[in-house]
Design an enzyme around this catalytic site. Structure first.
Site, PDB file in Angstrom:
ATOM      1  N   LYS A 137       0.847  -1.187   0.000  1.00  0.00           N
ATOM      2  CA  LYS A 137       0.000   0.000   0.000  1.00  0.00           C
ATOM      3  C   LYS A 137       0.882   1.235   0.000  1.00  0.00           C
ATOM      4  CE  LYS A 137       0.584   1.846   3.451  1.00  0.00           C
ATOM      5  NZ  LYS A 137       1.809   2.340   4.204  1.00  0.00           N
ATOM      6  N   TYR A 222      -4.495   4.323   6.190  1.00  0.00           N
ATOM      7  CA  TYR A 222      -5.077   3.382   7.163  1.00  0.00           C
ATOM      8  C   TYR A 222      -6.412   3.897   7.687  1.00  0.00           C
ATOM      9  CZ  TYR A 222      -0.796   0.612   7.354  1.00  0.00           C
ATOM     10  OH  TYR A 222       0.257  -0.206   7.033  1.00  0.00           O
TER      11      TYR A 222
HETATM   12  P1  NAD Z   1      12.456   1.182   2.553  1.00  0.00           P
HETATM   13  O1  NAD Z   1      13.054   2.460   2.142  1.00  0.00           O
HETATM   14  O2  NAD Z   1      12.901   0.586   3.847  1.00  0.00           O
HETATM   15  O3  NAD Z   1      12.681   0.075   1.438  1.00  0.00           O
HETATM   16  C1  NAD Z   1      12.450   0.337   0.072  1.00  0.00           C
HETATM   17  C2  NAD Z   1      13.269  -0.610  -0.765  1.00  0.00           C
HETATM   18  O4  NAD Z   1      13.087  -0.280  -2.141  1.00  0.00           O
HETATM   19  C3  NAD Z   1      14.777  -0.507  -0.475  1.00  0.00           C
HETATM   20  O5  NAD Z   1      15.328  -1.789  -0.399  1.00  0.00           O
HETATM   21  C4  NAD Z   1      15.328   0.237  -1.676  1.00  0.00           C
HETATM   22  O6  NAD Z   1      16.654  -0.132  -1.992  1.00  0.00           O
HETATM   23  C5  NAD Z   1      14.366  -0.230  -2.779  1.00  0.00           C
HETATM   24  N1  NAD Z   1      14.322   0.672  -3.914  1.00  0.00           N
HETATM   25  C6  NAD Z   1      14.246   0.253  -5.185  1.00  0.00           C
HETATM   26  N2  NAD Z   1      14.270   1.282  -6.030  1.00  0.00           N
HETATM   27  C7  NAD Z   1      14.375   2.391  -5.286  1.00  0.00           C
HETATM   28  C8  NAD Z   1      14.452   3.776  -5.590  1.00  0.00           C
HETATM   29  N3  NAD Z   1      14.426   4.222  -6.848  1.00  0.00           N
HETATM   30  N4  NAD Z   1      14.532   4.638  -4.564  1.00  0.00           N
HETATM   31  C9  NAD Z   1      14.546   4.218  -3.289  1.00  0.00           C
HETATM   32  N5  NAD Z   1      14.483   2.909  -2.944  1.00  0.00           N
HETATM   33  C10 NAD Z   1      14.400   2.004  -3.940  1.00  0.00           C
HETATM   34  O7  NAD Z   1      10.871   1.403   2.551  1.00  0.00           O
HETATM   35  P2  NAD Z   1       9.787   0.463   3.236  1.00  0.00           P
HETATM   36  O8  NAD Z   1       9.452   1.014   4.552  1.00  0.00           O
HETATM   37  O9  NAD Z   1      10.226  -0.946   3.156  1.00  0.00           O
HETATM   38  O10 NAD Z   1       8.520   0.738   2.294  1.00  0.00           O
HETATM   39  C11 NAD Z   1       8.361   0.094   1.048  1.00  0.00           C
HETATM   40  C12 NAD Z   1       6.865  -0.004   0.706  1.00  0.00           C
HETATM   41  O11 NAD Z   1       6.211  -0.758   1.717  1.00  0.00           O
HETATM   42  C13 NAD Z   1       6.115   1.322   0.632  1.00  0.00           C
HETATM   43  O12 NAD Z   1       5.175   1.293  -0.389  1.00  0.00           O
HETATM   44  C14 NAD Z   1       5.419   1.437   1.974  1.00  0.00           C
HETATM   45  O13 NAD Z   1       4.239   2.203   1.953  1.00  0.00           O
HETATM   46  C15 NAD Z   1       5.125  -0.023   2.255  1.00  0.00           C
HETATM   47  N6  NAD Z   1       5.020  -0.328   3.689  1.00  0.00           N
HETATM   48  C16 NAD Z   1       3.952  -0.996   4.139  1.00  0.00           C
HETATM   49  C17 NAD Z   1       3.827  -1.299   5.476  1.00  0.00           C
HETATM   50  C18 NAD Z   1       2.659  -2.090   5.982  1.00  0.00           C
HETATM   51  O14 NAD Z   1       2.485  -2.203   7.184  1.00  0.00           O
HETATM   52  N7  NAD Z   1       1.851  -2.664   5.109  1.00  0.00           N
HETATM   53  C19 NAD Z   1       4.814  -0.888   6.364  1.00  0.00           C
HETATM   54  C20 NAD Z   1       5.926  -0.210   5.887  1.00  0.00           C
HETATM   55  C21 NAD Z   1       6.022   0.073   4.527  1.00  0.00           C
END
Ligand code: NAD
Length: 371
Positions: A137, A222
């Site tokens: 999401k 949410y």
């Molecule tokens: P994060 O920054 O920790 O991880 C993102 C990942 O994407 C990294 O490994 C990064 O290297 C990679 N990536 C690939 N291409 C990229 C680019 N061009 N720029 C930056 N990063 C790039 O983020 P996250 O917290 O893991 O969030 C990722 C997704 O998950 C988002 O859409 C967020 O909304 C979602 N999320 C959902 C929940 C949930 O509870 N459902 C919780 C946290 C995050």
């Protein structure tokens, strides 16, 4: 005489002798475990960041889903994950070559866990490679992109699900059950407060190009989604107001705090807050003519806590992502229907609402919704 303990000892011994997978399910009778021998969903995770890591750890306890592949732009992360999760080289891809998934019969679904604005193209490419997709999401950064994702998955005959983990959370489901059973009476009000104080100003969440917006895309969603599953209807209008105290940190197009209100066809109203500048905001409150329900915290990783006019909610804490992935395996492989949908159409409704909230902020007007 055979006791239950004898039976369980015998069963455990047989499992060891047969070297059956440790994936076990609890059978109908109390405390009796049987090996799970149903279909297994073979999952590749795209984006090995903080949430991807959480999902991978949670999947260690899944019965019906298994992490078998990765897609990442960082070779060192791939190596680490291969060692940690026993992932074979042939199931490892980068962002340039993952279209080759089409030639890999050992992966069923790709779970896209990258920055929001990347979901659209990545999901469409996965669908074109013939694999089912789970997107995190928000499914994308606006309704137009979301619709394109749905269309691409339909065209490719693959399923599109979205990581709405709260749709499987036991206390949330109990409130939904109570509301459906009429135990709260006619529901007329929902309040959803969702926020946290965001840190590092250089992170992608504060970069509109990658996030598509601000707190609304990340945490406000949410309250939007929660208003819909708690009330059990889709809103027909929205009004919204933005407050920006720190324009340096929250640049143009990146919302810091938005208050928004919904009207529902049955006469209920909702009042919600989405923010990147306040902690301790994770609360849902649902009020009906016969009773109320409160979750606080309501959408964090848990334990979720709550009570209703009938008393404390006592459903057990579960690891959300473990249950989500097992349930999604059931949806993808066995056609199971979740209590609250987790498909692309469900996510598209939230995106249409987000578009409307941003429009309402901009125009100051009430925006009608047709979901
Ligand atoms: P994060 O920054 O920790 O991880 C993102 C990942 O994407 C990294 O490994 C990064 O290297 C990679 N990536 C690939 N291409 C990229 C680019 N061009 N720029 C930056 N990063 C790039 O983020 P996250 O917290 O893991 O969030 C990722 C997704 O998950 C988002 O859409 C967020 O909304 C979602 N999320 C959902 C929940 C949930 O509870 N459902 C919780 C946290 C995050």
């Amino acid at each position: 005489m055979h006791t239950r303990r004898d039976f369980i000892q015998k069963l455990t011994g047989s499992l060891i002798a047969l070297q059956i997978s440790p994936a076990l399910v609890t059978a109908g009778c109390n405390n009796i475990i049987v090996p799970y021998d149903g279909p297994l969903l073979r999952v590749a995770i795209m984006g090995l960041g903080s949430y991807g890591t959480r999902v991978a750890e949670a999947m260690k306890d899944c019965k019906k889903a298994k992490l078998v592949g990765v897609i990442s732009g960082t070779p060192s992360k791939i190596k680490d994950w291969q060692a940690k999760y026993n992932i074979p080289e042939k199931n490892c891809y980068n962002y340039e070559n993952f279209d080759q998934l089409k030639n890999n019969p050992d992966i069923d679904v790709v779970y896209v866990i990258t920055p929001n604005a990347l979901h659209k193209d990545q999901v469409i490419r996965v669908a074109k490679a013939g694999k089912h997709v789970i997107s995190e999401k928000p499914m994308s950064i606006n309704a137009k992109d979301g619709q394109e994702m749905i269309d691409a998955c339909k065209k490719a005959h693959v399923k599109l699900l979205v990581g709405y983990r709260m749709h499987f959370e036991p206390k949330t489901l109990e409130i939904i059950r109570m509301r459906k059973a009429g135990e709260l009476g006619k529901v007329l009000f929902f309040q959803g407060l969702c926020g946290f104080t965001i840190g590092d100003p250089t992170q992608w969440r504060l970069n509109k190009q990658l996030s598509g917006g601000g707190s609304m895309m990340d945490i406000g969603i949410y309250a939007i989604n929660g208003a819909r599953y708690m009330i059990g209807e889709d809103p027909i209008w929205v009004t919204a107001q933005e407050t920006k105290n720190n324009p340096e940190k929250f640049k143009e197009g990146v919302d810091e705090t938005i208050q928004f209100q919904f009207g529902f066809p049955g006469g209920a109203v909702a009042s919600c807050l989405s923010t990147y500048s306040m902690n301790n905001l994770d609360r849902f409150f649902l009020n009906g003519e016969k009773g109320y329900a409160e979750l606080y915290p309501s959408t964090g990783y848990g334990p979720i806590q709550g009570r209703t006019s009938k008393g404390e909610l006592t459903q057990p804490h579960v690891t959300h992502q473990t249950v989500q992935m097992d349930e999604m395996a059931g949806i993808i492989l066995e056609g199971k229907q979740p209590v609250v949908p987790v498909d692309g159409e469900e996510a598209l409704k939230d995106l249409k609402i987000i578009d409307a909230i941003y429009e309402a902020v901009k125009t100051g007007k009430k925006v009608d919704l047709k979901l």
